[in-house]
Structures are given as structure tokens and as C-alpha cells.
Enzyme design. Structure first.
Site, PDB file in Angstrom:
ATOM      1  N   HIS A  57      -4.939   1.660   7.582  1.00 37.84           N
ATOM      2  CA  HIS A  57      -3.578   2.207   7.725  1.00 37.84           C
ATOM      3  C   HIS A  57      -3.348   3.348   6.720  1.00 37.84           C
ATOM      4  O   HIS A  57      -2.798   4.391   7.064  1.00 37.84           O
ATOM      5  CB  HIS A  57      -2.597   1.047   7.502  1.00 37.84           C
ATOM      6  CG  HIS A  57      -1.150   1.410   7.418  1.00 37.84           C
ATOM      7  ND1 HIS A  57      -0.228   1.006   8.359  1.00 37.84           N
ATOM      8  CD2 HIS A  57      -0.449   2.117   6.492  1.00 37.84           C
ATOM      9  CE1 HIS A  57       0.966   1.465   8.017  1.00 37.84           C
ATOM     10  NE2 HIS A  57       0.865   2.133   6.878  1.00 37.84           N
ATOM     11  N   GLN A  75       2.879   9.858   1.921  1.00 29.99           N
ATOM     12  CA  GLN A  75       4.213   9.257   2.062  1.00 29.99           C
ATOM     13  C   GLN A  75       5.190   9.732   0.988  1.00 29.99           C
ATOM     14  O   GLN A  75       6.398   9.600   1.159  1.00 29.99           O
ATOM     15  CB  GLN A  75       4.106   7.733   2.014  1.00 29.99           C
ATOM     16  CG  GLN A  75       3.400   7.139   3.222  1.00 29.99           C
ATOM     17  CD  GLN A  75       3.242   5.644   3.089  1.00 29.99           C
ATOM     18  OE1 GLN A  75       2.339   5.172   2.403  1.00 29.99           O
ATOM     19  NE2 GLN A  75       4.121   4.889   3.715  1.00 29.99           N
ATOM     20  N   HIS A 133      -2.754   7.581   7.124  1.00 24.65           N
ATOM     21  CA  HIS A 133      -1.710   8.420   6.509  1.00 24.65           C
ATOM     22  C   HIS A 133      -2.299   9.726   5.994  1.00 24.65           C
ATOM     23  O   HIS A 133      -1.685  10.796   6.125  1.00 24.65           O
ATOM     24  CB  HIS A 133      -1.051   7.701   5.329  1.00 24.65           C
ATOM     25  CG  HIS A 133       0.074   6.780   5.703  1.00 24.65           C
ATOM     26  ND1 HIS A 133       1.187   7.202   6.385  1.00 24.65           N
ATOM     27  CD2 HIS A 133       0.267   5.450   5.468  1.00 24.65           C
ATOM     28  CE1 HIS A 133       2.024   6.174   6.557  1.00 24.65           C
ATOM     29  NE2 HIS A 133       1.485   5.094   6.005  1.00 24.65           N
ATOM     30  N   GLY A 190       0.854  -1.185   0.000  1.00 21.64           N
ATOM     31  CA  GLY A 190       0.000   0.000   0.000  1.00 21.64           C
ATOM     32  C   GLY A 190       0.887   1.231   0.000  1.00 21.64           C
ATOM     33  O   GLY A 190       2.062   1.157   0.386  1.00 21.64           O
TER      34      GLY A 190
HETATM   35  O1  GNR Z   1       3.595  -2.597   2.604  1.00 20.00           O
HETATM   36  C1  GNR Z   1       2.830  -2.494   3.556  1.00 20.00           C
HETATM   37  N1  GNR Z   1       2.361  -3.609   4.134  1.00 20.00           N
HETATM   38  C2  GNR Z   1       1.388  -3.607   5.107  1.00 20.00           C
HETATM   39  C3  GNR Z   1       1.184  -4.770   5.820  1.00 20.00           C
HETATM   40  C4  GNR Z   1       0.241  -4.832   6.782  1.00 20.00           C
HETATM   41  C5  GNR Z   1      -0.525  -3.738   7.059  1.00 20.00           C
HETATM   42  C6  GNR Z   1      -0.338  -2.564   6.383  1.00 20.00           C
HETATM   43  C7  GNR Z   1       0.614  -2.502   5.407  1.00 20.00           C
HETATM   44  S1  GNR Z   1       0.838  -1.042   4.542  1.00 20.00           S
HETATM   45  C8  GNR Z   1       2.502  -1.146   4.090  1.00 20.00           C
HETATM   46  C9  GNR Z   1       2.904  -0.054   3.124  1.00 20.00           C
HETATM   47  C10 GNR Z   1       2.670   1.300   3.734  1.00 20.00           C
HETATM   48  O2  GNR Z   1       3.410   1.843   4.487  1.00 20.00           O
HETATM   49  N2  GNR Z   1       1.566   1.901   3.409  1.00 20.00           N
HETATM   50  O3  GNR Z   1       1.278   3.101   3.946  1.00 20.00           O
HETATM   51 NI    NI Z   2       2.303   3.152   5.824  1.00 20.23          NI
END
Ligand code: GNR
Ligand code: NI
Length: 169
Positions: free
Chosen positions: A134, A51, A138, A46
Site C-alpha cells: 500500500h 501523503q 503511494h 503506515g
Molecule cells: O493506518 C493504516 N492502516 C492500514 C491498514 C491496513 C492496510 C494498510 C494500512 S496503511 C494505513 C495508513 C496509510 O494510509 N498509509 O498510507
Molecule cells: Ni495510505
């Protein structure tokens, strides 16, 4: 396409909230394409515009093995669908090397615009449910370390600051 730099905790720019995307233009799609290149290159699942230092309410996600399931979310709204807590640790490309379990609902519904500016609704569960929550955090300037104790957060901050000093030399 261009790979973008990913900001790392405790960079204060990660705290800036994103603004609503008023219209989905070619410029928006260029940003989205660059974000996919950046996320895939970093082996992430993600990535939020915050970011890469863009204060817009949009994020992307792909949990496939082969980059075949890209999801783009513009102006996302999330509704929890259960009280059940997802029992999985999460990480963040902006907090590299650290993984923690947070209390997040295991199933959510997301309403957003896709890369064509078309509205859609989709349910997610498990790790994908965690991920969309998540990413929405952000867009509000929130990081998963904010849910940890100050002791843990400070320990992570010091380790990352040291790594960033070494990398800058
Ligand atoms: O790559 C990512 N893996 C992930 C794994 C479990 C829960 C959330 C994430 S998001 C993260 C990439 C990221 O920082 N997205 O903002
Ligand atoms: Ni993240």
C-alpha cells in the site's frame, strides 16, 4: 518535531510520483521524524512521504501497540514471495473512513535503506505485507480506491469531498 498535514483523496498531489532519495541526510531524518509524529498522532500504521506532499521515495510503518517497532523504508523495492492472497481489508489515512479488500500477495520481501542510509532486506506477511505494498503504491501516485469499481470510487470521492467542504467552513 512537527506534525504535518495529510493530503486526502481526491487531492491531485497524491498522484505525483516520488523521486529516488539520492542521499540520506539530516534533512531526510527530520522529515522522517515529522512523519512518525504525524502517523502516531493520526493513529495510522503506515505513512508515505507522498501523503504529506513530499515527492520522495520513502515511507514508514509501525504495527506495534506502543510505537515500539518503527520501520523506515527509503527507496524500497518489493518482491512478492507467494501467490497466496492476503484476506484482509485495508484503509488509508488519505481516504479516511473507508476499508476494502484488495488482492495482494500475503508475503513479500522488501529491500530498502534505513534511516542511517544502510541497506536492509526484510520479509513481511499478512497485514504488514499489505501495508508495505500500500505504501509503495503511494510513492507511485496510486491509491487503494484505484482498484475498486468506478462506481465505488466515485461514491467515496463524493462523500469525502462533502466532508472536506464541511471541514473547511
Ligand atoms: O493506518 C493504516 N492502516 C492500514 C491498514 C491496513 C492496510 C494498510 C494500512 S496503511 C494505513 C495508513 C496509510 O494510509 N498509509 O498510507
Ligand atoms: Ni495510505
Amino acid at each position: 518535531m512537527a506534525k504535518l498535514d495529510i493530503l486526502e483523496f481526491p487531492d491531485p498531489r497524491l498522484r505525483k510520483p516520488g523521486e529516488k532519495v539520492e542521499s540520506v541526510t539530516d534533512e531526510t531524518r527530520q522529515l522522517i521524524d515529522d512523519m512518525y509524529e504525524t502517523m502516531y498522532d493520526a493513529d495510522g500504521c503506515g505513512l508515505a512521504a507522498t501523503q504529506v506532499n513530499v515527492q520522495k521515495r520513502l515511507f514508514i510503518m509501525d504495527f506495534s501497540e506502543d510505537k515500539s517497532e518503527p520501520w523506515t523504508f527509503i527507496n524500497p523495492e518489493i518482491t512478492p514471495l507467494t501467490d497466496e492472497i492476503a484476506d484482509l481489508a485495508e484503509g488509508c489515512l488519505s481516504v479516511p473512513g473507508f476499508f476494502e479488500k484488495l488482492d495482494r500477495p500475503n508475503r513479500v520481501k522488501v529491500k530498502a535503506l534505513d534511516r542511517d542510509g544502510k541497506e536492509f532486506e526484510q520479509e513481511f506477511e499478512g497485514i504488514q505485507s499489505i501495508c508495505v505494498q500500500h505504501e509503495l503504491d503511494h510513492l507511485d501516485g496510486v491509491l487503494f480506491v484505484d482498484a475498486l469499481t468506478k462506481l465505488k470510487r466515485d461514491r467515496i470521492r463524493k462523500k469525502l469531498e462533502k466532508a472536506q467542504r464541511l471541514a473547511a467552513k
